[in-house]
Design an enzyme around this catalytic site. Structure first.
Site, PDB file in Angstrom:
ATOM      1  N   HIS A 100     -11.228  -3.183   2.867  1.00 23.56           N
ATOM      2  CA  HIS A 100     -11.080  -2.952   4.305  1.00 23.56           C
ATOM      3  C   HIS A 100     -11.808  -1.701   4.786  1.00 23.56           C
ATOM      4  O   HIS A 100     -11.826  -1.430   5.980  1.00 23.56           O
ATOM      5  CB  HIS A 100      -9.583  -2.847   4.637  1.00 23.56           C
ATOM      6  CG  HIS A 100      -8.984  -1.614   4.034  1.00 23.56           C
ATOM      7  ND1 HIS A 100      -8.870  -1.433   2.675  1.00 23.56           N
ATOM      8  CD2 HIS A 100      -8.502  -0.486   4.605  1.00 23.56           C
ATOM      9  CE1 HIS A 100      -8.338  -0.244   2.446  1.00 23.56           C
ATOM     10  NE2 HIS A 100      -8.104   0.357   3.595  1.00 23.56           N
ATOM     11  N   ASP A 101     -12.367  -0.933   3.871  1.00 26.69           N
ATOM     12  CA  ASP A 101     -13.112   0.271   4.240  1.00 26.69           C
ATOM     13  C   ASP A 101     -14.629   0.070   4.115  1.00 26.69           C
ATOM     14  O   ASP A 101     -15.389   1.017   4.316  1.00 26.69           O
ATOM     15  CB  ASP A 101     -12.746   1.450   3.329  1.00 26.69           C
ATOM     16  CG  ASP A 101     -11.337   1.963   3.577  1.00 26.69           C
ATOM     17  OD1 ASP A 101     -10.812   1.767   4.682  1.00 26.69           O
ATOM     18  OD2 ASP A 101     -10.763   2.573   2.647  1.00 26.69           O
ATOM     19  N   ASP A 114      -3.022   4.897  -2.081  1.00 27.10           N
ATOM     20  CA  ASP A 114      -4.043   5.385  -1.165  1.00 27.10           C
ATOM     21  C   ASP A 114      -4.447   6.836  -1.413  1.00 27.10           C
ATOM     22  O   ASP A 114      -3.576   7.704  -1.582  1.00 27.10           O
ATOM     23  CB  ASP A 114      -3.481   5.277   0.265  1.00 27.10           C
ATOM     24  CG  ASP A 114      -4.515   5.560   1.330  1.00 27.10           C
ATOM     25  OD1 ASP A 114      -5.422   4.733   1.479  1.00 27.10           O
ATOM     26  OD2 ASP A 114      -4.406   6.597   2.007  1.00 27.10           O
ATOM     27  N   GLU A 165      -6.580   4.326  -5.599  1.00 27.71           N
ATOM     28  CA  GLU A 165      -7.843   4.641  -4.937  1.00 27.71           C
ATOM     29  C   GLU A 165      -8.182   6.078  -5.293  1.00 27.71           C
ATOM     30  O   GLU A 165      -7.565   7.012  -4.778  1.00 27.71           O
ATOM     31  CB  GLU A 165      -7.700   4.492  -3.412  1.00 27.71           C
ATOM     32  CG  GLU A 165      -9.026   4.673  -2.712  1.00 27.71           C
ATOM     33  CD  GLU A 165      -8.901   4.986  -1.229  1.00 27.71           C
ATOM     34  OE1 GLU A 165      -9.768   4.603  -0.465  1.00 27.71           O
ATOM     35  OE2 GLU A 165      -7.919   5.653  -0.839  1.00 27.71           O
ATOM     36  N   ASP A 210       0.864  -1.164   0.000  1.00 24.95           N
ATOM     37  CA  ASP A 210       0.000   0.000   0.000  1.00 24.95           C
ATOM     38  C   ASP A 210       0.911   1.228   0.000  1.00 24.95           C
ATOM     39  O   ASP A 210       1.912   1.248   0.719  1.00 24.95           O
ATOM     40  CB  ASP A 210      -0.851  -0.026   1.277  1.00 24.95           C
ATOM     41  CG  ASP A 210      -2.256   0.464   1.031  1.00 24.95           C
ATOM     42  OD1 ASP A 210      -2.389   1.605   0.564  1.00 24.95           O
ATOM     43  OD2 ASP A 210      -3.202  -0.277   1.317  1.00 24.95           O
TER      44      ASP A 210
HETATM   45  O1  ISL Z   1     -13.294   4.808   4.480  1.00 25.51           O
HETATM   46  C1  ISL Z   1     -13.937   5.509   3.775  1.00 25.51           C
HETATM   47  C2  ISL Z   1     -15.375   5.309   3.731  1.00 25.51           C
HETATM   48  O2  ISL Z   1     -15.745   4.328   4.657  1.00 25.51           O
HETATM   49  C3  ISL Z   1     -13.325   6.510   2.875  1.00 25.51           C
HETATM   50  O3  ISL Z   1     -13.810   7.770   3.061  1.00 25.51           O
HETATM   51  C4  ISL Z   1     -11.829   6.462   3.051  1.00 25.51           C
HETATM   52  O4  ISL Z   1     -11.442   7.203   4.142  1.00 25.51           O
HETATM   53  C5  ISL Z   1     -11.164   6.960   1.817  1.00 25.51           C
HETATM   54  O5  ISL Z   1     -11.548   6.063   0.837  1.00 25.51           O
HETATM   55  C6  ISL Z   1      -9.654   6.916   1.905  1.00 25.51           C
HETATM   56  O6  ISL Z   1      -9.269   5.644   2.315  1.00 25.51           O
HETATM   57  C7  ISL Z   1      -7.932   5.329   2.447  1.00 25.51           C
HETATM   58  O7  ISL Z   1      -7.200   6.283   3.170  1.00 25.51           O
HETATM   59  C8  ISL Z   1      -7.557   6.436   4.549  1.00 25.51           C
HETATM   60  C9  ISL Z   1      -7.644   5.095   5.285  1.00 25.51           C
HETATM   61  O8  ISL Z   1      -8.277   5.283   6.507  1.00 25.51           O
HETATM   62  C10 ISL Z   1      -8.400   4.066   4.503  1.00 25.51           C
HETATM   63  O9  ISL Z   1      -8.352   2.827   5.172  1.00 25.51           O
HETATM   64  C11 ISL Z   1      -7.779   3.992   3.152  1.00 25.51           C
HETATM   65  O10 ISL Z   1      -8.338   2.981   2.352  1.00 25.51           O
HETATM   66  C12 ISL Z   1      -6.504   7.301   5.141  1.00 25.51           C
HETATM   67  O11 ISL Z   1      -5.246   6.814   4.797  1.00 25.51           O
END
Ligand code: ISL
Ligand code: CA
Length: 559
Positions: A330-331, A201, A258, A100
């Site tokens: 994971h989100d 990310d 992402e 990541d």
């Molecule tokens: O998690 C979200 C919705 O449930 C999104 O708003 C998310 O915060 C966004 O997609 C960014 O995600 C990524 O960066 C974040 C981290 O918390 C997430 O796990 C990651 O996938 C900050 O690094």
């Protein structure tokens, strides 16, 4: 359209959330050795590419998405030697590892930020966004992703620093060439170790509107979502081109980004043949889950809306590049809970959803546990959750007047921790994930829902995923499933999710048809059909018609 062929086009990818995958030393936390142990399992499933959520040194305020040293593996996961062994073992099996890449922000414990705090007017302050407040207030009115202002005051000064996520995740200043140089050096360092590439990310956030204007508030807190500013920012492409040129291009790396809030006319620039990234996740279906104010007022599942979203995005991208298709990560909560009507939340329904998704045009990404149909996990109280966003959303729901029980129900449906509960390997204590105390509750359904049981069962979700991946990658069909055009089918049927994949020049056509309805349906076939795969008894062709019971799915070659 003729797309430049790439090694990754016909691959199938898998996401590992390392903390919850497999613990080998009994500390309740998954580790790198645990991943090595399961490589054969993944190979057997048909996986080629593995994306591992952050393994870097971190204080874990946001589960490793807050990195305090980009060059170190966090000791909770093991050592750099373990990681190098993982690369080697993956290579032996013709598998590819992605890390990541979290470079929009770092941790407040990172050396750069610590130096910046120690000297708020010095060189390191310019690694971040330090700005003066306005009349005793923060520089602007943005709400961070995880709630509250994006600006945190630096003690003893009238300066604030910007954080789009939590206050422990200060945003890096990409306008500073030194920052870019440091980041590019780090990316190359990892690629030289033998990584195949990265999942990148939150990358769209790296370009800001540098005078940070305030906008019309969109909530009672007087704040506006910080993405409002990102949408206004021009020129992210220049930064992304440089990133690619200085790093990924030099190593032929595979990258999956992402990206939220991309501008419509930038599709080709992002994932066209010469695009910034190899691919990016298709998040469009997610929009059916968005509430007006938060998780608590999210709409109920709407099949028609979901089908529209998926079809529209397939059509939009197919002449541009390859999307990375997901039903969970994971989100997100578990796809088998989000994208199925209640009556279809069973094994047949889960297989139906898998059929619909895995054969879309694009690269399928399977999130750990998805292949055994893992489900959302009910928590007994908010204290059982760990995720920073869940706690924020719980509070939003309570403030809006919901009871504890109602707020917990919203978390049950939407929490990121639904995907983060430990992987269910067998029916022994803690689902075989750990011999210690798991860092997050194990879903109590593990006695029935686990890998060991499903491997043995020829009708399990796991066995079906394996078949589905095998069909997709088979010599006979991989070209059509990789490059074949996506054409919606039977859209006049309210509850049918169906499409053709076709190669025009060879006049080959495959129909993927699934019935989300509660009743059986019959579809007239446009030719003679040969069933390659189906998910349940009762799916068959009779008198030129495909008979699909509720939750039925079929993959049919039309000749
Ligand atoms: O998690 C979200 C919705 O449930 C999104 O708003 C998310 O915060 C966004 O997609 C960014 O995600 C990524 O960066 C974040 C981290 O918390 C997430 O796990 C990651 O996938 C900050 O690094
Ligand atoms: Ca461990």
């Amino acid at each position: 359209m003729n797309m430049k062929k790439q090694w990754w086009h016909e691959k199938v990818a898998y996401q590992i959330y390392p903390k919850s995958f497999n613990d080998t030393n009994g500390d309740g936390i998954g580790d790198i050795r645990g991943i090595i142990e399961k490589l054969d399992y993944l190979k057997d499933l048909g996986i080629d590419i593995i994306w591992i959520s952050p393994l870097y040194q971190s204080p874990f305020v946001d589960q490793g998405y807050d990195i305090s040293d980009y060059y170190k593996i966090d000791p909770i996961f093991g050592t750099m030697e373990d990681f190098e062994e993982l690369l080697l073992e993956a290579k032996k099996r013709d598998m590819y590892i992605l890390m990541d890449l979290v470079i929009n922000h770092c941790s407040d414990k990172h050396e750069w930020f610590q130096k910046a705090l120690a000297d708020p007017y010095g060189d390191y302050a310019d690694y971040f966004y330090f700005r003066k407040g306005k009349n005793g207030n923060p520089p602007s009115n943005y709400r961070s992703y995880f709630g509250g202002s994006t600006w945190q005051q630096i003690e003893g000064t009238d300066l604030y620093y910007l954080h789009m996520f939590s206050k422990e995740q200060p945003d890096l200043n990409w306008e500073n060439p030194k920052v870019r140089e440091e980041l590019f050096r780090m990316v190359n360092w990892w690629l030289e170790k033998g990584l195949a590439g990265f999942r990148i990310d939150a990358i769209i956030n790296i370009k800001k509107v540098l005078d940070f204007p305030s906008y019309e508030p969109d909530g009672e807190d007087g704040l506006v979502r910080c993405t409002r500013m990102v949408e206004e920012a021009e020129g992210v492409g220049d930064l992304l081109r440089e990133l690619k040129r200085e790093t990924f291009d030099r190593h032929h790396a595979f990258t999956v980004a992402e990206v939220f809030d991309m501008k419509e006319d930038e599709l080709r620039e992002f994932i066209g043949d010469e695009g910034h990234f190899s691919t990016m996740f298709d998040f469009s279906p997610l929009s059916i889950t968005f509430g007006g104010h938060g998780w608590y007022d999210a709409p109920e599942y709407d099949f028609a809306k979901w089908r529209n979203e998926v079809f529209a995005s397939q059509k939009k991208f197919q002449n541009v590049g390859f999307l990375a298709n997901i039903i969970e990560n994971h989100d997100e909560p578990r796809g088998a809970c989000t994208y199925l009507p209640r009556y279809a939340q069973n094994d047949n329904g889960t297989k139906m959803l898998a059929t619909a998704y895995i054969l879309l045009r694009g690269i399928p990404f399977i999130f750990q546990g998805q292949e055994i149909g893992m489900k959302n996990c009910m928590m007994d109280s908010i204290d059982e959750y760990n995720d920073i966003e869940t706690i924020n959303q719980y509070e939003i729901a309570r403030k809006a007047g919901l009871s504890d029980e109602e707020a917990l129900t919203a978390c049950f449906k939407h929490s990121r921790d639904n995907a983060r509960t430990p992987m269910q390997w067998n029916d022994k204590e803690n689902a075989g994930f750990t011999e210690g105390i798991p860092w997050l509750k194990v879903n109590p359904n593990y006695r029935d829902n686990n890998v060991e049981a499903e491997i043995k069962d020829e009708n399990s979700v796991f066995t079906y995923y394996k078949k589905l991946i095998a069909v997709r990658k088979s010599e006979d069909y991989k070209a059509i499933f990789t490059y074949g055009e996506f054409v919606p089918a039977y859209t006049e049927e309210d509850k049918v999710f169906a499409y053709y994949r076709q190669l025009q020049e060879k006049k080959r056509r495959i129909l993927v048809a699934t019935n989300y309805g509660e009743e059986e349906t019959r579809l007239s076939l446009e030719g003679i059909g040969q069933v390659l795969l189906n998910n349940m008894e009762g799916v068959r062709i009779e008198d030129g018609k495909l008979k699909l019971p509720s939750c039925g799915a079929a993959v049919i070659e039309i000749v």
